[in-house]
Enzyme design. Sequence first.
Site, PDB file in Angstrom:
ATOM      1  N   SER A   2       0.854  -1.176   0.000  1.00  0.00           N
ATOM      2  CA  SER A   2       0.000   0.000   0.000  1.00  0.00           C
ATOM      3  C   SER A   2       0.904   1.244   0.000  1.00  0.00           C
ATOM      4  O   SER A   2       1.817   1.357   0.815  1.00  0.00           O
ATOM      5  CB  SER A   2      -0.877  -0.013   1.238  1.00  0.00           C
ATOM      6  OG  SER A   2      -1.580   1.182   1.305  1.00  0.00           O
ATOM      7  N   GLY A   3       0.668   2.131  -0.935  1.00  0.00           N
ATOM      8  CA  GLY A   3       1.458   3.360  -1.011  1.00  0.00           C
ATOM      9  C   GLY A   3       2.671   3.217  -1.901  1.00  0.00           C
ATOM     10  O   GLY A   3       3.468   4.147  -2.025  1.00  0.00           O
ATOM     11  N   THR A  59      -1.705   2.578  -7.957  1.00  0.00           N
ATOM     12  CA  THR A  59      -2.795   3.306  -8.612  1.00  0.00           C
ATOM     13  C   THR A  59      -2.221   4.353  -9.568  1.00  0.00           C
ATOM     14  O   THR A  59      -2.700   4.507 -10.700  1.00  0.00           O
ATOM     15  CB  THR A  59      -3.690   3.960  -7.549  1.00  0.00           C
ATOM     16  OG1 THR A  59      -4.088   2.939  -6.654  1.00  0.00           O
ATOM     17  CG2 THR A  59      -4.892   4.609  -8.167  1.00  0.00           C
ATOM     18  N   ASN A  75      -0.945   5.484   3.199  1.00  0.00           N
ATOM     19  CA  ASN A  75      -1.136   6.169   1.916  1.00  0.00           C
ATOM     20  C   ASN A  75      -2.329   7.123   2.050  1.00  0.00           C
ATOM     21  O   ASN A  75      -3.382   6.723   2.520  1.00  0.00           O
ATOM     22  CB  ASN A  75      -1.422   5.100   0.842  1.00  0.00           C
ATOM     23  CG  ASN A  75      -1.580   5.706  -0.539  1.00  0.00           C
ATOM     24  OD1 ASN A  75      -1.545   6.925  -0.702  1.00  0.00           O
ATOM     25  ND2 ASN A  75      -1.764   4.845  -1.523  1.00  0.00           N
ATOM     26  N   SER A 127      -5.302   5.742  -0.383  1.00  0.00           N
ATOM     27  CA  SER A 127      -5.165   4.292  -0.491  1.00  0.00           C
ATOM     28  C   SER A 127      -6.414   3.678  -1.107  1.00  0.00           C
ATOM     29  O   SER A 127      -7.541   4.028  -0.748  1.00  0.00           O
ATOM     30  CB  SER A 127      -4.931   3.726   0.907  1.00  0.00           C
ATOM     31  OG  SER A 127      -4.785   2.350   0.819  1.00  0.00           O
ATOM     32  N   SER A 128      -6.202   2.802  -2.093  1.00  0.00           N
ATOM     33  CA  SER A 128      -7.348   2.141  -2.721  1.00  0.00           C
ATOM     34  C   SER A 128      -7.861   1.104  -1.741  1.00  0.00           C
ATOM     35  O   SER A 128      -7.111   0.218  -1.325  1.00  0.00           O
ATOM     36  CB  SER A 128      -6.934   1.454  -4.009  1.00  0.00           C
ATOM     37  OG  SER A 128      -6.065   2.281  -4.730  1.00  0.00           O
ATOM     38  N   GLY A 185      -2.446  -3.522  -2.073  1.00  0.00           N
ATOM     39  CA  GLY A 185      -1.148  -4.160  -1.855  1.00  0.00           C
ATOM     40  C   GLY A 185      -1.134  -5.003  -0.590  1.00  0.00           C
ATOM     41  O   GLY A 185      -2.030  -4.913   0.245  1.00  0.00           O
ATOM     42  N   GLU A 242      -0.655  -6.130   2.919  1.00  0.00           N
ATOM     43  CA  GLU A 242      -0.823  -5.261   4.081  1.00  0.00           C
ATOM     44  C   GLU A 242      -0.492  -6.003   5.368  1.00  0.00           C
ATOM     45  O   GLU A 242      -1.037  -7.070   5.634  1.00  0.00           O
ATOM     46  CB  GLU A 242      -2.276  -4.786   4.150  1.00  0.00           C
ATOM     47  CG  GLU A 242      -2.404  -3.303   3.932  1.00  0.00           C
ATOM     48  CD  GLU A 242      -3.846  -2.839   3.908  1.00  0.00           C
ATOM     49  OE1 GLU A 242      -4.076  -1.739   3.397  1.00  0.00           O
ATOM     50  OE2 GLU A 242      -4.734  -3.548   4.388  1.00  0.00           O
TER      51      GLU A 242
END
Length: 1109
Positions: free
Chosen positions: A110-111, A115, A160, A163-164, A390, A392
Amino acid sequence: MAKMEVKTSLLDDMIGVGDMVLLEPLNEDSFINNLKKRFDHSEVYTYIGSVVISINPYRPLPIYTPEKVEEYRNRNFYELSPHIFALSDEAYRSLRDQDKDQCILITGESGAGKTEASKLVMSYVAAVCGKGAEVNQVKEQLLQSNPVLEAFGNAKTVRNDNSSRFGKYMDIEFDFKGDPLGGVISNYLLEKSRVVKQPRGERNFHIFYQILSGASEDFLCKLKLERDFSRYNYLGLDSARVNGVDDAANFRTVRNAMQIVGFMDHETQSVFEVVAAVLKLGNIEFKPESRVNGLDESKIKDKNELKEICELTGIDQSVLERAFSFRTVEAKQEKVSTTLNVAQAYYARDALAKNLYSRLFSWLVTRINESIKAQTKVRKKVMGVLDIYGFEIFENADNSFEQFIINYCNEKLQQIFIELTLKEEQEEYIREGIEWTHIEYFNNAIICDLIENNQTGILAMLDEECLRPGTVTDDTFLEKLNQVCATHQHFESRMSKCSRFLNDTTLPHSCFRIQHYAGKVMYQVEGFVDKNNDLLYRDLSQAMWKASHSLIKALFPEGNPAKINLKRPPTAGSQFKASVATLMKNLQTKNPNYIRCIKPNDKKAAHIFNDALVGHQIRYLGLLENVRVRRAGYAFRQAYEPCLERYKMLCKQTWPHWRGPARTGVEVLFNELEIPEEEFSFGRSKIFIRNPRTLFKLEDLRKQRLEDLATLIEKIYRGWKCRTRFLLMKTSQIVIAAWFRRYAQQKKYQKIKSSAIIVQSYIRGWKARKLLRELKHQKRCNEAATIIAAYWHGTQARRELKRLKEEARRKHAVAVIWAYWLGLKVRREYRKFFRANAGRKIYEFTLQRLMQKYFLEMKKKMPSLSPIDKNWPARPYLFLDSTHKELKRIFHLWRCKKYRDQFTDQQKLIYEEKLEASELFKDKKALYPASVGQPFQGAYLEISKNPKYKKLKDAVDEKIIIAEVVNKINRANGKATSRIFLLTKNNVLLADQKSGNIKSEVPLGDVTKVSMSSQNDGFFAVHLKEGSGAASKGDFLLSSDHLIEMATKLYRTTLSQTKQKLNIEISDEFLVQFRQDKVCVKFIQGSQKNGNVPTCKRKNNRLLEVAVP
Ligand SMILES: Nc1ncnc2c1ncn2[C@@H]1O[C@H](COP(=O)(O)OP(=O)(O)OP(=O)(O)O)[C@@H](O)[C@H]1O
Ligand SMILES: [Mg+2]
């Protein structure tokens, strides 16, 4: 110089190595150092073969400009420095040109920038694919779906800021030309728990904050919302605002994007109403209320919020209120209703909020798909872009069901990565006919199996627990796991007695740990069962279905009592497993392209490269293995053509041109360079190099050779330049000499030529003149002949013409006469028929009438009969002009005659005399005008009556015509003496005035002339005929006051008696005969001394001067 150099390979100007397969030595440290070196030089992309490693720079880099797009467009993958555009271009071109469906798999924590990477890929493809109004609209809609989904599906997390919180897979569809047709988006498991609760330092989904910050007051009022975040329980307060994020501006972007994607206004409105309802649900609070039978019951604290939600969603308030208080369980025919305690009521509320939101999210995806779906049914080529959450790992034991699911998904992706990379690698070796050496790498299939195995997998266990009758808790689930999975290598738990981890205090009892490929993750078992069940009480779904809000109603189809389904809906876990399986299947049919995102630090900060963090990611992403597999004995491979092109200068046979096939060329080249045979292998289309060292050696040789070549080129160039210069000068010298010689010869020749021309011209001139003369003569002869002939012909012609004209005139005259005669005849014959005759008559009549009128008018206007009257009436008509004048003349003559007719004979005589006088003296003698008014009396002296003149009377027996006293001028002195002047019929007599004695008598026949001056005096001379009796004494010089009358009468009488005209001379100087002498009488202008009387003086013998005043 360096700037102008054109890059032809990624090996040019390389920082570290652009492709990790070239790394030497290959180990984790060198790998990290290489990444770091490149990162420090803003090179965020590095290759492992065709895989792109992307390190999040956390700052905008100038490497995504349209110029960069152009630079990477249609270039080979290894031609330029590593870039995400190179991968995008490669994928797009093999899709378009080789008809291979593509998928781009973007993985990472993540981050790490997944994306962003997916957006870069999409924007690159949008920039390079076809253009045109329709295509652009499709592109725009595809690109604009991102902000909408990000607003509803992304949130700020500790890792993030954007974050998605859902997985996204988007298929972009193209036609055979590579123009985009549309797309299909699949979404995976939205992290809906975030709606009701967010971990510390995190936020709810962006859209909630965006509405509250960006919507107008009016709009907020419509949604029954207030701008203040703190009013809403569902909005975590500690990080409501995110640095660098403008929620209000983003709200406008989202609304705009929704419009572009094709949301109708009422749909947008409905969506925001649902969002508002979710937000407000969080504000419903319950309080306990006990009932008699001892069961706990809850009650809504403040119904105001509930009322507003019901107004917003069009749900009957009582229905919703009941759904929050009771739970009905239906089993077969039975329906049991139980009350909900406060905890259950809160659970129901949150479940509703989560469901409402996640279903709204799914609806949004469906709605977007409707807009962006391809409109044609033609065969499509597909490029899939996978941007999935991502891997996590939360610290401590904060990992829950969501993380488990997310990590499972990543596990699967790693699996497919291993499978496809290896497969591809293997296939390449087979394709190229190279021997395949096995490489050790970690295959995570075993972990996937631990999770998804249909019998013993964790997900299967969880489902079993959820479906099992009896009390089911998270603990019973853990127990079950312990029984089944305890022996699994990658499963760790302290629960089972024989566990290997009994002494591991880092592992709490309520947790289990899985050794994922990316590391160990400890999952807190609490909530697993619930979240897997994803239970929404039926009362709530039915209440929702009853809403008059069409969108909400559509979101809860199972609430329709007519469609009651007693079967349990599939669990969240199994749903996810199924969709992951579909995804994997889908990905396997496509050609994979990998972007492996790496996060350089935990601080979301630029320029910081945390070696440990990166090292960890490299490890779990298995990037080293990736390099090893890729190298699989051969570190580098390259197609023969580019290889030969790059190194051909290292061998004499291949430099500068190699005529044969590229492969033979490379063979010759490698033999020549004496590269050990074990260092390379020849594939079918590529050369495989075992050690990067060899490649670097080649590169060094090339560099060296390039320098030599540069020197050689310089040498040759210089030689060429000097030679060319020399040759140029030599040729110039020859040219100059030639020109000079030519010039000299030319001059000489010119001179001779001009002399010859002069001589020639003289001769020619002479000849020509001679000829000209002859010709002129000839011409003149010819001309003369021609003229003569022309004259002769002219005469003939004129004669003929005259004759013809005469004839024509005659003919014409005949014709005219004939025509007139005919006309006359016809007119005569037909006159009676023509009215035109009337015209003439009228004309004549009018003329007569006018004349009549004229004469009558004239009669009235006649002037007096006096001949001196000058009046005459004006002429009335122009045509009478001459008549009028004539009439005037006639009238005048007539009245003169009339006037004359009145005269007596006496008067007639007087007028005759007056007329005679006028004829004789008018305009000749100045005295004349004075005489006009005086009547001619003739006998001024009454001789017969006066006794004094009795004697004179007796002496004259004739009738006396004039009797008057005159002055006779003495010839000697010019003095005057009075005399009586008598004129009878035959004589002129002069007598003494006193005595009356006749002094002289002259018959009229002897009077020859009378002279007088032209002036105003009465002097006159009577000239006598020379030799006559009276003439002896000379002429008479007399003076009289009645000179005009006397001269006139003398003239008339002489004429009647002698029939001769008396000569009357009017002159200011005349001669008078005195006896023998002639005396000149001269009239001069005198003074007025003596009044008006003229004086006469004798000047000398010859001159008598009369001064007239
Ligand atoms: N190529 C890039 N250039 C500049 N900044 C970037 C780039 N890629 C990522 N970032 C920065 O990093 C942040 C996180 O990236 P992104 O949202 O793509 O991560 P992610 O991998 O999708 O994370 P998650 O799994 O949480 O969705 C972005 O908001 C952006 O600020
Ligand atoms: Mg993301």
